[in-house]
Structures are given as structure tokens and as C-alpha cells.
Motif scaffolding. Structure first.
Motif, mmCIF file in Angstrom:
data_model
loop_
_atom_site.group_PDB
_atom_site.id
_atom_site.type_symbol
_atom_site.label_atom_id
_atom_site.label_comp_id
_atom_site.label_asym_id
_atom_site.label_seq_id
_atom_site.Cartn_x
_atom_site.Cartn_y
_atom_site.Cartn_z
ATOM 1 N N GLN A 126 0.924 -1.247 0.119
ATOM 2 C CA GLN A 126 -0.016 0.040 -0.053
ATOM 3 C C GLN A 126 0.745 1.198 0.132
ATOM 4 O OE1 GLN A 126 -2.735 -0.194 3.161
ATOM 5 N NE2 GLN A 126 -3.737 -2.248 2.402
ATOM 6 N N GLY A 127 2.052 1.210 0.499
ATOM 7 C CA GLY A 127 2.890 2.538 0.522
ATOM 8 C C GLY A 127 2.577 3.501 1.519
ATOM 9 N N LYS A 128 1.733 4.262 0.843
ATOM 10 C CA LYS A 128 0.956 5.582 1.610
ATOM 11 C C LYS A 128 0.017 5.134 2.505
ATOM 12 C CE LYS A 128 2.209 8.928 -2.063
ATOM 13 N NZ LYS A 128 1.524 9.887 -2.882
ATOM 14 N N ASP A 137 -11.117 16.753 5.428
ATOM 15 C CA ASP A 137 -12.001 17.353 6.245
ATOM 16 C C ASP A 137 -12.194 16.786 7.836
ATOM 17 O OD1 ASP A 137 -13.268 15.117 5.369
ATOM 18 O OD2 ASP A 137 -15.179 15.829 5.185
ATOM 19 N N GLY A 138 -11.548 15.842 8.195
ATOM 20 C CA GLY A 138 -11.427 15.187 9.470
ATOM 21 C C GLY A 138 -10.523 15.926 10.437
ATOM 22 N N PRO A 139 -10.451 15.159 11.489
ATOM 23 C CA PRO A 139 -9.670 15.993 12.683
ATOM 24 C C PRO A 139 -8.313 16.100 12.226
ATOM 25 C CG PRO A 139 -11.068 14.287 13.791
ATOM 26 C CD PRO A 139 -11.286 14.147 12.222
ATOM 27 N N GLU A 140 -7.933 17.380 12.560
ATOM 28 C CA GLU A 140 -6.470 17.751 12.149
ATOM 29 C C GLU A 140 -5.292 16.772 12.528
ATOM 30 O OE1 GLU A 140 -8.570 19.644 13.713
ATOM 31 O OE2 GLU A 140 -9.239 21.105 12.246
ATOM 32 N N SER A 141 -5.624 16.363 13.792
ATOM 33 C CA SER A 141 -4.542 15.206 14.123
ATOM 34 C C SER A 141 -4.314 14.059 13.367
ATOM 35 C CB SER A 141 -4.722 14.950 15.553
ATOM 36 O OG SER A 141 -6.057 14.338 15.791
ATOM 37 N N HIS A 142 -5.608 13.689 12.856
ATOM 38 C CA HIS A 142 -5.354 12.362 11.990
ATOM 39 C C HIS A 142 -4.383 12.601 10.778
ATOM 40 C CE1 HIS A 142 -9.382 10.495 13.544
ATOM 41 N NE2 HIS A 142 -8.677 11.141 14.501
ATOM 42 N N LEU A 143 -4.205 13.734 10.432
ATOM 43 C CA LEU A 143 -3.388 13.841 9.167
ATOM 44 C C LEU A 143 -1.857 13.520 9.481
ATOM 45 C CD1 LEU A 143 -4.914 17.273 7.681
ATOM 46 C CD2 LEU A 143 -5.153 14.783 6.884
ATOM 47 N N LEU A 144 -1.605 13.671 10.789
ATOM 48 C CA LEU A 144 -0.326 13.706 11.478
ATOM 49 C C LEU A 144 -0.040 12.198 11.869
ATOM 50 C CD1 LEU A 144 0.186 17.118 13.095
ATOM 51 C CD2 LEU A 144 1.141 16.397 10.736
ATOM 52 N N THR A 145 -0.991 11.692 12.859
ATOM 53 C CA THR A 145 -0.772 10.507 13.550
ATOM 54 C C THR A 145 -1.111 9.332 12.781
ATOM 55 O OG1 THR A 145 -2.906 10.958 14.628
ATOM 56 C CG2 THR A 145 -1.174 11.419 15.736
ATOM 57 N N LYS A 146 -1.967 9.489 11.866
ATOM 58 C CA LYS A 146 -2.415 8.121 11.216
ATOM 59 C C LYS A 146 -2.152 8.076 9.695
ATOM 60 C CE LYS A 146 -6.681 8.366 14.384
ATOM 61 N NZ LYS A 146 -6.211 7.212 15.023
ATOM 62 N N LYS A 147 -1.452 9.039 9.358
ATOM 63 C CA LYS A 147 -0.853 8.821 7.951
ATOM 64 C C LYS A 147 0.176 7.723 7.566
ATOM 65 C CE LYS A 147 1.002 11.871 4.252
ATOM 66 N NZ LYS A 147 1.499 13.305 3.840
ATOM 67 N N GLY A 148 -0.080 7.158 6.688
ATOM 68 C CA GLY A 148 0.903 5.900 6.366
ATOM 69 C C GLY A 148 0.431 4.481 6.956
ATOM 70 N N THR A 149 -0.524 4.614 7.752
ATOM 71 C CA THR A 149 -1.010 3.237 8.456
ATOM 72 C C THR A 149 -1.834 2.354 7.373
ATOM 73 O OG1 THR A 149 -1.424 4.630 10.497
ATOM 74 C CG2 THR A 149 -2.203 2.198 10.247
ATOM 75 N N LYS A 190 -6.311 4.415 -5.672
ATOM 76 C CA LYS A 190 -6.650 5.877 -6.350
ATOM 77 C C LYS A 190 -6.047 7.183 -5.369
ATOM 78 C CE LYS A 190 -10.960 4.189 -8.589
ATOM 79 N NZ LYS A 190 -12.394 4.533 -8.754
ATOM 80 N N SER A 191 -5.550 6.397 -4.182
ATOM 81 C CA SER A 191 -4.990 7.322 -3.274
ATOM 82 C C SER A 191 -6.034 8.523 -2.841
ATOM 83 C CB SER A 191 -3.785 8.248 -3.615
ATOM 84 O OG SER A 191 -2.682 6.990 -3.697
ATOM 85 N N ASN A 192 -7.370 7.954 -2.660
ATOM 86 C CA ASN A 192 -8.349 9.130 -2.170
ATOM 87 C C ASN A 192 -9.510 8.434 -1.457
ATOM 88 O OD1 ASN A 192 -10.885 7.971 -3.824
ATOM 89 N ND2 ASN A 192 -9.714 9.161 -5.668
ATOM 90 N N THR A 193 -10.159 9.161 -0.776
ATOM 91 C CA THR A 193 -11.321 8.568 0.143
ATOM 92 C C THR A 193 -12.341 8.132 -0.429
ATOM 93 O OG1 THR A 193 -11.880 10.806 0.792
ATOM 94 C CG2 THR A 193 -10.005 9.691 2.225
ATOM 95 N N LYS A 194 -12.875 8.198 -1.478
ATOM 96 C CA LYS A 194 -13.971 8.167 -2.337
ATOM 97 C C LYS A 194 -14.194 6.749 -2.553
ATOM 98 C CE LYS A 194 -14.250 12.497 -4.894
ATOM 99 N NZ LYS A 194 -14.378 13.003 -6.213
ATOM 100 N N GLY A 195 -13.472 5.621 -2.790
ATOM 101 C CA GLY A 195 -13.764 4.116 -3.031
ATOM 102 C C GLY A 195 -14.932 4.069 -3.949
ATOM 103 N N VAL A 196 -15.586 3.032 -3.641
ATOM 104 C CA VAL A 196 -16.607 2.248 -4.537
ATOM 105 C C VAL A 196 -17.921 3.215 -4.329
ATOM 106 C CG1 VAL A 196 -18.052 0.463 -4.904
ATOM 107 C CG2 VAL A 196 -15.677 -0.126 -4.186
#
Length: 361
Positions: free
Chosen positions: A51-53, A60-72, A123-129
Motif C-alpha cells: 500500500q505504500g502510503k 475534512d477530518g480531525p487535524e490530528s489524524h493527518l499527522l498521527t494516522k498517515k501511512g498506516t 486511487k489514493s483518495n477517500t472516495k472508494g466504491v
């Protein structure tokens, strides 16, 4: 599968233990738990490489998620589904229709979630199916499950809705039982999916709700217990205790890696599958309304989204700082572990209330 060793109990008396559902449920729990511990690290490493990234994070989620959950990495639900499936197939009676109905619903919704997770990652986005496709396929799976459950239920319970507390009350839904069952299964799947937004938040309430439903399934599957508790007897449902024990074991193994900070997310692969499983179990054991109690946390999470969207469309304002409601508490300054543990406590209390409905007359 191993149940059939009981046929050789004359050759070795120890094989007679396999006749007991409780023994096989305990074995299923530990089999799934060990499976999770053994295959968790290689699966996580595989997902991380592929998955790489990792899972795309909502901007538009909580700002902390962009730092703490990125790459999981996501799709960790594969670990839970594999553990519970292997364990269930080993320890449950494979001639039991309720086991197959629940397994097929679980994997059906798991495949929907897998397709969604795969689309998001590639696709590296949150839209999915597309939501319409997810809902349409989910409704088809739920319809087949509800029809199958109605087919194997005792004649006196087919198409009937049982009421908690009012033990002898039955509401004849007739042909409307299938649409009702579809709503229960699809609603449960999506409610758990909405709850899965913080490390460890969804899996423990799922385990609590599943374990509670497993105990109820065991009770309503025994004629002596149903006579004492004054609830409706649904023969064969006791085998679902093995499925729920396997789910609890696999879930606990997954939680080892999903505890904050998470090494892997279950993704829609896990959340849709596990929610669908809860709904299917409730339909099979005729305790659909009790599911709304023991899974009350999921109901609140789903309602928070519905209320937020409806109120915003009508007034242009928000009821919550962010929906689902666990994000509202994040916005108010609650720490993630604080939210998770408090929600676990609420789930446990609701499960006890759900169990109490068995005894209340």
C-alpha cells in the motif's frame, strides 16, 4: 469439522468432549487468537509494502489524524475474517445452516469492503466504491440471508418478530420479514463502518456485542434454557456461539496490532463484514431488537451522522462539531484513548442490559 471426531469416542473417550458446544467455543476462541498472533505481523508487513502510503486520510477530518494516522496500512480486517473463518470451520458443525448463513454474510460484506478499500488505496483518495453500488450489493446479500434464515426457522417462528421482555409476544410480519431482515443486516454493517474511526474504537464493541449475541444464541438453541427463560426456542442456533467465540478471539488478536497507535486499520473490509455478521446473527436467533440494545453504540454513531446531515441540509448549521459523534468529542478536546475506553464501557453496559432482557418477565 473436528466435531465429527466425537463419532470415535468409543475408541478414545476424550473425543466425546467435541460434542459440547462450550468446549468447541473455547477452542474456537483460542484457535482464532493464536491465528491472529501468528499471521498478524506478516500480513501487516505485506499490506505496508503493497500500500505504500497506507489508508488515505480524510482532509475534512480531525487535524490530528493527518499527522498521527498517515501511512498506516488498511485492510487489516482480512486478519479477523481469516482467523474467525478458519476457527469456525474447524470447530463448528458444518451441517448447521445458521453457521453458513452468518459466514456467507460476513464474507459477502467483507468483499464489498475489500473492493472499497482497494479502490481507496490504489486511487489514493477517500472516495472508494460508489455508495449506491455498495448499498445495492449489500441489500442483495442481506435479502438472500433473510430468506435463508426464514426458510430454516421453525414454522411457528417463520416471518415472526420476537419482542424482548414481552416474552410470548410475536408480531407476524409475513412477507415483510425479509425487508426487515435486510434493514437489520445492512444497517448493522454500515453502523459499525461509521464507528470505525479511531484506533481500537470499533473492534472491542463488536467483540462485546458478538459475545452477547453468542450467549443468547446458545440459550435460545437449548430447549431447557428457553423453557426457564420463557423465550422462543430456535433449534440449532447454539452453534453460533462458536462463530462468535472465533470472532472474539480473532478480534482480540487484531486489537493487539490495532491498539493506539495502530499498526494497521481494519478498514471497510473488517467493519462492514463484522457489522453484517452481527445483523445476520440477530436475524438468525430472532433477537433483532436486542441487537439495537447491545449494539446501541453503533446505533448512536449512525444516528449522529443522519441527524447531522439532515439538520445541515435543512438549516445550514451543524448539531455536532463533527460526525460521527466520536469526532465531536475529539473536537471538544477529548484524547483518543479517553474516547475509546469510555465508548468500550458504554458498550459493556449496553451488553449487560441486553442480556438482562432474557430474564426480565
Amino acid at each position: 469439522m473436528l466435531y465429527w471426531l466425537a463419532e470415535f469416542s468409543e475408541a478414545f473417550i476424550g473425543f466425546n468432549l467435541f460434542r459440547y458446544i462450550t468446549v468447541r467455543a473455547g477452542a474456537a476462541f483460542f484457535t482464532a487468537l493464536i491465528f491472529g498472533f501468528v499471521f498478524g505481523p506478516p500480513l501487516i508487513n505485506f499490506l505496508r509494502r503493497r500500500q505504500g502510503k497506507g489508508q488515505p486520510i480524510r482532509e475534512d477530518g480531525p487535524e490530528s489524524h493527518l499527522l498521527t494516522k498517515k501511512g498506516t496500512p488498511t485492510m487489516g480486517g482480512l486478519l479477523i475474517l481469516s482467523a474467525l473463518s478458519v476457527s469456525t470451520l474447524l470447530w463448528a458443525r458444518l451441517d448447521n445452516p445458521y453457521v453458513w448463513i452468518t459466514l456467507l454474510v460476513t464474507w459477502g460484506f467483507g468483499l464489498i469492503g475489500f473492493a472499497d478499500d482497494y479502490a481507496k488505496v490504489t486511487k489514493s483518495n477517500t472516495k472508494g466504491v460508489s455508495g449506491k453500488i455498495r448499498m445495492g450489493v449489500g441489500l442483495v446479500i442481506a435479502a438472500l440471508a433473510a430468506i435463508a434464515a426464514a426458510w430454516v426457522h421453525p414454522a411457528e417462528l417463520t416471518g415472526q418478530l420476537a419482542m424482548p421482555v414481552f416474552k410470548t409476544a410475536l408480531i407476524d410480519m409475513g412477507i415483510f420479514f425479509v425487508p426487515f431482515g435486510m434493514i437489520v443486516i445492512v444497517g448493522a454493517a454500515n453502523a459499525v463502518n461509521l464507528t470505525d474511526g479511531l484506533d481500537g474504537l470499533a473492534i472491542m464493541p463488536v467483540m462485546i456485542a458478538a459475545s452477547t449475541l453468542g450467549v443468547i444464541a446458545y440459550a435460545v438453541g437449548r430447549v431447557d434454557f428457553t423453557a426457564y427463560l420463557d423465550v422462543h426456542y430456535v433449534p440449532g442456533t447454539g452453534e453460533l456461539l462458536i462463530f462468535t467465540a472465533a470472532l472474539a478471539g480473532g478480534g482480540l488478536g487484531f486489537l493487539w496490532y490495532n491498539a493506539p497507535p495502530a499498526a494497521v486499520f481494519m478498514g471497510d473490509t473488517g467493519s462492514l463484514a463484522l457489522g453484517g455478521a452481527l445483523g445476520a446473527i440477530a436475524v438468525c436467533i430472532k433477537h433483532e431488537i436486542v441487537l439495537a440494545i447491545v449494539g446501541g453504540l453503533f446505533v448512536v454513531e449512525a444516528l449522529s451522522v443522519i441527524i447531522q446531515v439532515a439538520y445541515f441540509k435543512r438549516t445550514g448549521r451543524r448539531v455536532f462539531l463533527m460526525a460521527p459523534i466520536h469526532h465531536h468529542f475529539e473536537k471538544r478536546g477529548w484524547a483518543e484513548p479517553q474516547i475509546v475506553i469510555r465508548f468500550w464501557i458504554i458498550s459493556l453496559v449496553l451488553a449487560l442490559i441486553g442480556l438482562a432482557t432474557l430474564k426480565i418477565r
